[in-house]
Design a protein around this motif. Structure first.
Motif, PDB file in Angstrom:
ATOM      1  N   TYR A   1      63.871 -23.455  13.404  1.00 20.31           N
ATOM      2  CA  TYR A   1      64.434 -22.513  14.372  1.00 20.31           C
ATOM      3  C   TYR A   1      63.624 -21.215  14.405  1.00 20.31           C
ATOM      4  O   TYR A   1      63.360 -20.669  15.476  1.00 20.31           O
ATOM      5  N   ILE A   2      63.251 -20.726  13.227  1.00 20.89           N
ATOM      6  CA  ILE A   2      62.460 -19.493  13.163  1.00 20.89           C
ATOM      7  C   ILE A   2      61.125 -19.681  13.867  1.00 20.89           C
ATOM      8  O   ILE A   2      60.685 -18.824  14.654  1.00 20.89           O
TER       9      ILE A   2
ATOM     10  N   LYS B   1      58.812 -31.338  18.921  1.00 26.63           N
ATOM     11  CA  LYS B   1      59.638 -30.532  18.034  1.00 26.63           C
ATOM     12  C   LYS B   1      60.011 -29.207  18.677  1.00 26.63           C
ATOM     13  O   LYS B   1      61.121 -28.702  18.511  1.00 26.63           O
ATOM     14  N   GLU B   2      59.070 -28.635  19.430  1.00 25.13           N
ATOM     15  CA  GLU B   2      59.346 -27.371  20.107  1.00 25.13           C
ATOM     16  C   GLU B   2      60.520 -27.533  21.066  1.00 25.13           C
ATOM     17  O   GLU B   2      61.420 -26.687  21.135  1.00 25.13           O
ATOM     18  N   LYS B   3      60.517 -28.626  21.822  1.00 25.57           N
ATOM     19  CA  LYS B   3      61.589 -28.870  22.782  1.00 25.57           C
ATOM     20  C   LYS B   3      62.907 -29.172  22.070  1.00 25.57           C
ATOM     21  O   LYS B   3      63.973 -28.778  22.528  1.00 25.57           O
ATOM     22  N   LEU B   4      62.825 -29.870  20.942  1.00 28.22           N
ATOM     23  CA  LEU B   4      64.027 -30.274  20.205  1.00 28.22           C
ATOM     24  C   LEU B   4      64.833 -29.074  19.728  1.00 28.22           C
ATOM     25  O   LEU B   4      66.060 -29.097  19.738  1.00 28.22           O
ATOM     26  N   TYR B   5      64.158 -28.006  19.300  1.00 26.95           N
ATOM     27  CA  TYR B   5      64.837 -26.853  18.729  1.00 26.95           C
ATOM     28  C   TYR B   5      65.015 -25.705  19.720  1.00 26.95           C
ATOM     29  O   TYR B   5      65.604 -24.688  19.373  1.00 26.95           O
ATOM     30  N   THR B   6      64.526 -25.859  20.934  1.00 23.17           N
ATOM     31  CA  THR B   6      64.618 -24.784  21.923  1.00 23.17           C
ATOM     32  C   THR B   6      66.051 -24.503  22.345  1.00 23.17           C
ATOM     33  O   THR B   6      66.460 -23.334  22.447  1.00 23.17           O
ATOM     34  N   ILE B   7      66.841 -25.533  22.566  1.00 26.96           N
ATOM     35  CA  ILE B   7      68.204 -25.353  23.088  1.00 26.96           C
ATOM     36  C   ILE B   7      69.088 -24.563  22.130  1.00 26.96           C
ATOM     37  O   ILE B   7      69.706 -23.571  22.531  1.00 26.96           O
ATOM     38  N   PRO B   8      69.202 -24.954  20.847  1.00 24.63           N
ATOM     39  CA  PRO B   8      70.059 -24.153  19.947  1.00 24.63           C
ATOM     40  C   PRO B   8      69.577 -22.723  19.771  1.00 24.63           C
ATOM     41  O   PRO B   8      70.397 -21.808  19.639  1.00 24.63           O
ATOM     42  N   VAL B   9      68.263 -22.506  19.787  1.00 21.40           N
ATOM     43  CA  VAL B   9      67.737 -21.149  19.646  1.00 21.40           C
ATOM     44  C   VAL B   9      68.085 -20.325  20.882  1.00 21.40           C
ATOM     45  O   VAL B   9      68.586 -19.197  20.772  1.00 21.40           O
ATOM     46  N   THR B  10      67.848 -20.874  22.057  1.00 21.13           N
ATOM     47  CA  THR B  10      68.155 -20.167  23.304  1.00 21.13           C
ATOM     48  C   THR B  10      69.648 -19.884  23.421  1.00 21.13           C
ATOM     49  O   THR B  10      70.056 -18.778  23.802  1.00 21.13           O
TER      50      THR B  10
END
Length: 243
Positions: A138-139, A5-14
């Protein structure tokens, strides 16, 4: 969050923090909102599981306007028709001191009388709920990346700050996600980013105002041409279409 899950949401956050935006969280929320409206008004409204949920929770006034603006008149007609059937059915029973048929969707009744049912409808929205599930992740990813990646901390510190709403959200949630020196470091970064960038945008807004003075008509606009929509984003968390 687990590693997947961490990897899944990393791209949009970055991506949001690297973009030229006055509030990365507003940018992420706006993108989720656009995707959720498109999903709701796309083929999904014919799927049984989607319709079962939209029938139960309905939509807030903000998102029903966006759905109407999508121009899919047949789609919104079908959605509203079955949702209205659900509302009429439940309120007919509740107004006679009966109980609504909540089905297996709820672990326990979400409403027991007219007031609690109306309150339930007012507090829920299919689009809002869909956004919230991903936005919360995301948060969590922001704090995870700040804690584990020095590169992201640098990106965070070089951003343009946040709107007041999301500044407060990050401030409030920091203590549940970070601790010790890292928590103090985050709060210091957060406070500096918010205040420095609010003052920067306020200066742009003041110069935009001063440009209406005839004595400044030949002076350069500097960075003030879009100061009003940027100020609205900072204060009201609203991303305006400047086209």
């Amino acid at each position: 969050m687990n590693d997947l899950k961490e990897k899944l949401y990393t791209i949009p956050v970055t991506d949001a923090f690297q973009a030229d935006c006055e509030c990365p969280l507003c940018s992420m929320y706006h993108e989720l909102e656009t995707q959720s409206i498109e999903y709701t008004m796309g083929p999904s409204y014919m799927e049984d599981d989607t319709r079962a949920e939209t029938d139960k929770v309905g939509f807030c006034s903000h998102h029903i306007k966006q759905m109407y603006a999508s121009q899919n008149r047949l789609g919104i007609t079908l959605i509203l028709d079955t949702h209205m059937n659900e509302v009429i059915k439940n309120l007919e029973r509740l107004s006679k001191n009966g109980k609504p048929a909540t089905g297996s969707f709820f672990k326990k009744p979400a409403y027991t009388d007219v007031k609690s049912y109306v309150d339930y409808l007012e507090a829920n929205c299919f689009v809002c709920n869909r956004i919230r599930n991903t936005f919360d992740r995301y948060i969590a990813t922001i704090f995870y990346l700040y804690k584990t990646e020095g590169t992201f901390r640098d990106t965070f510190r070089n951003s343009k700050g946040f709107c007041t709403k999301h500044y407060g959200m990050l401030y409030q949630m920091a203590g549940s996600n970070l601790s010790g020196n890292l928590l103090n470091e985050f709060i210091n970064d957060l406070n500096r980013l918010y205040l420095e960038n609010m003052k920067r945008v306020k200066e742009d807004l003041e110069w935009f105002r001063d440009k209406f003075d005839y004595r400044n008509q030949d002076a350069p606009w500097k960075n003030s041409r879009d100061a009003v929509p940027r100020s609205i984003l900072k204060i009201n968390s609203v991303m305006l279409d400047e086209s």
